[in-house]
Design a protein around this motif. Sequence first.
Motif, short mmCIF file in Angstrom:
data_model
loop_
_atom_site.label_atom_id
_atom_site.label_comp_id
_atom_site.label_asym_id
_atom_site.label_seq_id
_atom_site.Cartn_x
_atom_site.Cartn_y
_atom_site.Cartn_z
N GLU A 160 -6.80 -1.70 -10.46
CA GLU A 160 -5.70 -0.75 -10.27
C GLU A 160 -5.45 -0.48 -8.79
OE1 GLU A 160 -3.51 0.43 -12.41
OE2 GLU A 160 -4.50 -0.67 -14.02
N VAL A 161 -6.52 -0.31 -8.04
CA VAL A 161 -6.39 -0.06 -6.59
C VAL A 161 -5.78 -1.29 -5.90
CG1 VAL A 161 -7.67 0.43 -4.47
CG2 VAL A 161 -8.28 1.61 -6.59
N MET A 162 -6.22 -2.48 -6.32
CA MET A 162 -5.67 -3.70 -5.72
C MET A 162 -4.20 -3.86 -6.07
SD MET A 162 -8.80 -6.48 -5.84
CE MET A 162 -8.83 -6.64 -7.59
N ALA A 163 -3.84 -3.57 -7.32
CA ALA A 163 -2.44 -3.67 -7.74
C ALA A 163 -1.58 -2.71 -6.94
CB ALA A 163 -2.32 -3.39 -9.23
N ALA A 164 -2.05 -1.50 -6.71
CA ALA A 164 -1.28 -0.53 -5.91
C ALA A 164 -1.09 -1.05 -4.48
CB ALA A 164 -2.00 0.82 -5.89
N TYR A 165 -2.10 -1.68 -3.93
CA TYR A 165 -2.01 -2.26 -2.58
C TYR A 165 -0.95 -3.36 -2.55
CZ TYR A 165 -3.59 -4.49 1.79
OH TYR A 165 -3.66 -5.03 3.06
N LEU A 166 -1.00 -4.24 -3.55
CA LEU A 166 -0.02 -5.34 -3.61
C LEU A 166 1.40 -4.81 -3.74
CD1 LEU A 166 -1.93 -7.84 -5.94
CD2 LEU A 166 -1.54 -8.08 -3.48
N ILE A 167 1.59 -3.82 -4.60
CA ILE A 167 2.93 -3.24 -4.80
C ILE A 167 3.41 -2.59 -3.49
CG2 ILE A 167 4.19 -1.41 -6.01
CD1 ILE A 167 2.37 -2.13 -8.48
N ALA A 168 2.51 -1.90 -2.80
CA ALA A 168 2.87 -1.26 -1.52
C ALA A 168 3.25 -2.29 -0.46
CB ALA A 168 1.71 -0.40 -1.02
N HIS A 169 2.79 -3.53 -0.65
CA HIS A 169 3.09 -4.60 0.30
C HIS A 169 4.18 -5.55 -0.23
CE1 HIS A 169 -0.58 -3.11 2.14
NE2 HIS A 169 -0.15 -3.68 3.25
N GLY A 170 4.96 -5.09 -1.19
CA GLY A 170 6.15 -5.81 -1.59
C GLY A 170 6.03 -6.76 -2.77
N ILE A 171 4.90 -6.80 -3.44
CA ILE A 171 4.76 -7.67 -4.62
C ILE A 171 5.30 -6.89 -5.83
CG2 ILE A 171 3.16 -8.97 -6.07
CD1 ILE A 171 3.28 -10.00 -3.19
N PRO A 172 6.21 -7.49 -6.59
CA PRO A 172 6.74 -6.80 -7.78
C PRO A 172 5.63 -6.56 -8.81
CG PRO A 172 8.08 -8.71 -7.21
CD PRO A 172 6.86 -8.78 -6.36
N ALA A 173 5.64 -5.39 -9.43
CA ALA A 173 4.62 -5.03 -10.41
C ALA A 173 4.56 -6.04 -11.55
CB ALA A 173 4.89 -3.62 -10.95
N ARG A 174 5.69 -6.62 -11.94
CA ARG A 174 5.71 -7.58 -13.05
C ARG A 174 4.97 -8.88 -12.72
NH1 ARG A 174 9.54 -9.33 -10.14
NH2 ARG A 174 11.44 -10.44 -10.43
N LYS A 175 4.69 -9.13 -11.44
CA LYS A 175 3.99 -10.33 -11.01
C LYS A 175 2.47 -10.13 -10.95
CE LYS A 175 7.43 -13.12 -10.35
NZ LYS A 175 7.50 -14.41 -11.02
N ILE A 176 2.03 -8.91 -11.25
CA ILE A 176 0.61 -8.58 -11.12
C ILE A 176 -0.01 -8.42 -12.51
CG2 ILE A 176 -1.06 -6.94 -10.19
CD1 ILE A 176 1.15 -6.14 -8.15
N ILE A 177 -1.11 -9.13 -12.73
CA ILE A 177 -1.87 -9.00 -13.97
C ILE A 177 -3.19 -8.34 -13.61
CG2 ILE A 177 -3.00 -10.24 -15.85
CD1 ILE A 177 -0.96 -12.51 -15.40
N ARG A 178 -3.52 -7.27 -14.32
CA ARG A 178 -4.74 -6.52 -14.05
C ARG A 178 -5.84 -6.88 -15.05
NH1 ARG A 178 -0.26 -3.74 -13.36
NH2 ARG A 178 0.05 -2.35 -11.60
N GLU A 179 -6.97 -7.27 -14.53
CA GLU A 179 -8.17 -7.46 -15.34
C GLU A 179 -9.12 -6.37 -14.88
OE1 GLU A 179 -11.65 -7.60 -16.52
OE2 GLU A 179 -11.65 -8.43 -14.50
N ASN A 180 -9.29 -5.32 -15.67
CA ASN A 180 -10.01 -4.14 -15.19
C ASN A 180 -11.33 -3.85 -15.91
OD1 ASN A 180 -8.98 -3.28 -17.57
ND2 ASN A 180 -7.57 -1.77 -16.70
#
Length: 195
Positions: A160-180
């Motif tokens: 979740e923390v990594m996904a938030a970092y990626l989104i803050a740096h311009g990666i669309p949320a739909r391109k991120i898959i979370r394995e938590n």
Amino acid sequence: MIYLNLVDELICVLCWGITIRLILIRHLNSETKVARFNTFAFVLMLLNLIVVLPIFAFLLKNLPIQSVSWLSSLVVATIDVLSTFNLILFCVFSCCTCLRKCPATVQGFLVLGAAVKHGQVPPVLATRLDKAINCWKTHQSAKIIVSGGIVQKAKESEAEVMAAYLIAHGIPARKIIRENKALNTWQNLAFASQL
């Protein structure tokens, strides 16, 4: 000579003990601290190469062969040489890895987690994520899998923390898959392969 041997072994143990502690510290919250710790570790290893190892060579040449001091010098010097050689190989490998370019064809990127503290991405993990971001910019159809569970009583998973970092740096949320769920590297790979 016996005292010189003991002092040299003590300096060797201190150099390696502090260096290993520096390497294992994962909660560095700024690049300045990372640079400071890396510089300190470099100085310790330089001290090891310039002072400790030559003294071991001197001792092994001048102590009576098969004496307790000679044998302890031989054991510690052998461990020191092997450890130093491995650290140098690791540094060379790390530099080569940083210089590698993104692959020509990519379906997805897997970013393995590293301990997060207070929901913040430490510099070690930021480096991994920044590499994924840079590669994703040339392969925008690819997905980014971020892998890491909740460790060390954290409130959010590493993913979740990594996904938030990626989104803050311009990666669309739909391109991120979370394995938590993963709690170690083996689980990172096993659980991510199921995705």
